[in-house]
Write a protein that holds these residues in place. Structure first.
Motif, PDB file in Angstrom:
ATOM      1  N   ARG A   1     -17.661   3.737   7.781  1.00 37.62           N
ATOM      2  CA  ARG A   1     -16.732   2.145   7.782  1.00 37.62           C
ATOM      3  C   ARG A   1     -16.399   2.046   9.205  1.00 37.62           C
ATOM      4  O   ARG A   1     -16.590   0.770   9.189  1.00 37.62           O
ATOM      5  CB  ARG A   1     -16.192   2.358   6.638  1.00 37.62           C
TER       6      ARG A   1
ATOM      7  N   PHE B   1     -14.826   7.747   6.377  1.00 41.19           N
ATOM      8  CA  PHE B   1     -14.184   6.630   6.857  1.00 41.19           C
ATOM      9  C   PHE B   1     -14.966   6.256   7.975  1.00 41.19           C
ATOM     10  O   PHE B   1     -14.634   5.315   8.747  1.00 41.19           O
ATOM     11  CB  PHE B   1     -12.698   7.400   7.061  1.00 41.19           C
TER      12      PHE B   1
ATOM     13  N   GLN C   1      -4.587  10.682   1.250  1.00 43.35           N
ATOM     14  CA  GLN C   1      -4.102   9.946   0.516  1.00 43.35           C
ATOM     15  C   GLN C   1      -5.064   9.921  -1.106  1.00 43.35           C
ATOM     16  O   GLN C   1      -5.346   9.831  -2.030  1.00 43.35           O
ATOM     17  CB  GLN C   1      -4.041   8.982   0.986  1.00 43.35           C
ATOM     18  N   ALA C   2      -6.020  10.199   0.174  1.00 42.19           N
ATOM     19  CA  ALA C   2      -7.395  10.255  -0.859  1.00 42.19           C
ATOM     20  C   ALA C   2      -7.562  11.314  -2.188  1.00 42.19           C
ATOM     21  O   ALA C   2      -8.280  11.609  -2.905  1.00 42.19           O
ATOM     22  CB  ALA C   2      -9.198  10.125   0.053  1.00 42.19           C
TER      23      ALA C   2
ATOM     24  N   TYR D   1     -12.137  16.702   2.110  1.00 43.04           N
ATOM     25  CA  TYR D   1     -12.116  15.660   2.938  1.00 43.04           C
ATOM     26  C   TYR D   1     -13.164  16.133   3.925  1.00 43.04           C
ATOM     27  O   TYR D   1     -12.968  14.273   4.933  1.00 43.04           O
ATOM     28  CB  TYR D   1     -11.258  17.228   3.941  1.00 43.04           C
TER      29      TYR D   1
ATOM     30  N   ARG E   1       2.393   4.758  -0.823  1.00 43.93           N
ATOM     31  CA  ARG E   1       2.116   6.236   0.273  1.00 43.93           C
ATOM     32  C   ARG E   1       2.559   7.329  -1.709  1.00 43.93           C
ATOM     33  O   ARG E   1       3.838   7.075  -1.975  1.00 43.93           O
ATOM     34  CB  ARG E   1       2.883   6.688   1.122  1.00 43.93           C
TER      35      ARG E   1
ATOM     36  N   ASN F   1      -5.642  14.159   7.986  1.00 40.67           N
ATOM     37  CA  ASN F   1      -6.031  12.505   8.268  1.00 40.67           C
ATOM     38  C   ASN F   1      -4.546  12.336   7.106  1.00 40.67           C
ATOM     39  O   ASN F   1      -4.945  12.590   6.654  1.00 40.67           O
ATOM     40  CB  ASN F   1      -7.057  11.860   8.772  1.00 40.67           C
ATOM     41  N   GLN F   2      -3.644  11.449   7.595  1.00 40.91           N
ATOM     42  CA  GLN F   2      -2.914  11.074   6.172  1.00 40.91           C
ATOM     43  C   GLN F   2      -4.208  10.087   5.106  1.00 40.91           C
ATOM     44  O   GLN F   2      -3.767  10.379   4.169  1.00 40.91           O
ATOM     45  CB  GLN F   2      -2.010   9.976   6.322  1.00 40.91           C
ATOM     46  N   ASP F   3      -4.859   8.988   5.559  1.00 44.60           N
ATOM     47  CA  ASP F   3      -5.496   8.473   4.439  1.00 44.60           C
ATOM     48  C   ASP F   3      -6.777   8.967   3.966  1.00 44.60           C
ATOM     49  O   ASP F   3      -6.539   8.742   2.634  1.00 44.60           O
ATOM     50  CB  ASP F   3      -6.101   7.763   4.897  1.00 44.60           C
ATOM     51  N   THR F   4      -7.155  10.385   4.461  1.00 45.23           N
ATOM     52  CA  THR F   4      -7.480  11.079   3.502  1.00 45.23           C
ATOM     53  C   THR F   4      -6.918  11.946   2.905  1.00 45.23           C
ATOM     54  O   THR F   4      -7.816  12.330   1.928  1.00 45.23           O
ATOM     55  CB  THR F   4      -8.515  12.121   4.653  1.00 45.23           C
TER      56      THR F   4
ATOM     57  N   ALA G   1       0.820  -0.816  -0.387  1.00 46.87           N
ATOM     58  CA  ALA G   1       0.011   0.034   0.110  1.00 46.87           C
ATOM     59  C   ALA G   1       0.996   1.640  -0.164  1.00 46.87           C
ATOM     60  O   ALA G   1       1.429   2.000   0.797  1.00 46.87           O
ATOM     61  CB  ALA G   1      -0.342   0.051   1.088  1.00 46.87           C
TER      62      ALA G   1
ATOM     63  N   GLU H   1     -13.736  11.647   4.925  1.00 51.37           N
ATOM     64  CA  GLU H   1     -13.746  11.486   6.713  1.00 51.37           C
ATOM     65  C   GLU H   1     -15.084  10.901   7.789  1.00 51.37           C
ATOM     66  O   GLU H   1     -14.572  10.030   8.148  1.00 51.37           O
ATOM     67  CB  GLU H   1     -13.109  12.941   7.337  1.00 51.37           C
TER      68      GLU H   1
END
Length: 145
Positions: free
Chosen positions: A137, A134, A104-105, A127, A74, A99-102, A72, A131
């Protein structure tokens, strides 16, 4: 335009809210050298210089060189759209941690064709929407108690 180590350094610098002089200071490098690395297509910084920059940014040299080995990966964008950069800067000034995952999206979305340039407000809405998604989920996957 090919992605260079300089592009990745600049994107990470912007993502983390550093100005070029601030990162140069934190990495104990001259502003001129950092500018040259960020803007030159054929920059070839020394291992020592790369180590200083990576440490100042809190990342690995492998990430700066785009040599991560995890599945996965970055995303470190070649550039950050002005509206997104403005949103990120405003969040940093307020003391909000993104948030790093957000992020990335959002990086994936910034290169999609379609609506054209997005404003700071558009990025803020995206954003929050991501969030929220996420969060929903996580709630569905959480054990019932």
């Amino acid at each position: 335009m090919p992605t260079t180590v300089g592009n990745r350094i600049k994107s990470l610098r912007i993502e983390q809210g550093f100005t070029l002089p601030a990162l140069a200071d934190k990495a104990s490098l001259s502003k001129g050298l950092l500018y040259q690395i960020e803007t030159s297509e054929d920059a070839n910084p020394s291992l020592d210089t790369m180590s200083k920059i990576a440490k100042a940014l809190g990342v690995t040299i492998a990430l700066l060189l785009d040599k991560e080995t995890v599945k996965a990966r970055r995303i470190v964008p070649e550039s950050i759209e002005p509206g997104l950069e403005e949103y990120m800067k405003e969040c940093k000034e307020r003391g909000d941690t993104l948030n790093q995952d957000t992020l990335q999206a959002l990086y994936v979305l910034q290169h999609r064709t379609g609506a054209g340039a997005k404003t700071k407000e558009d990025w803020a809405w995206l954003y929050r929407s991501i969030e929220f998604s996420f969060g929903q989920r996580a709630k569905r996957n959480a054990p019932e108690g």
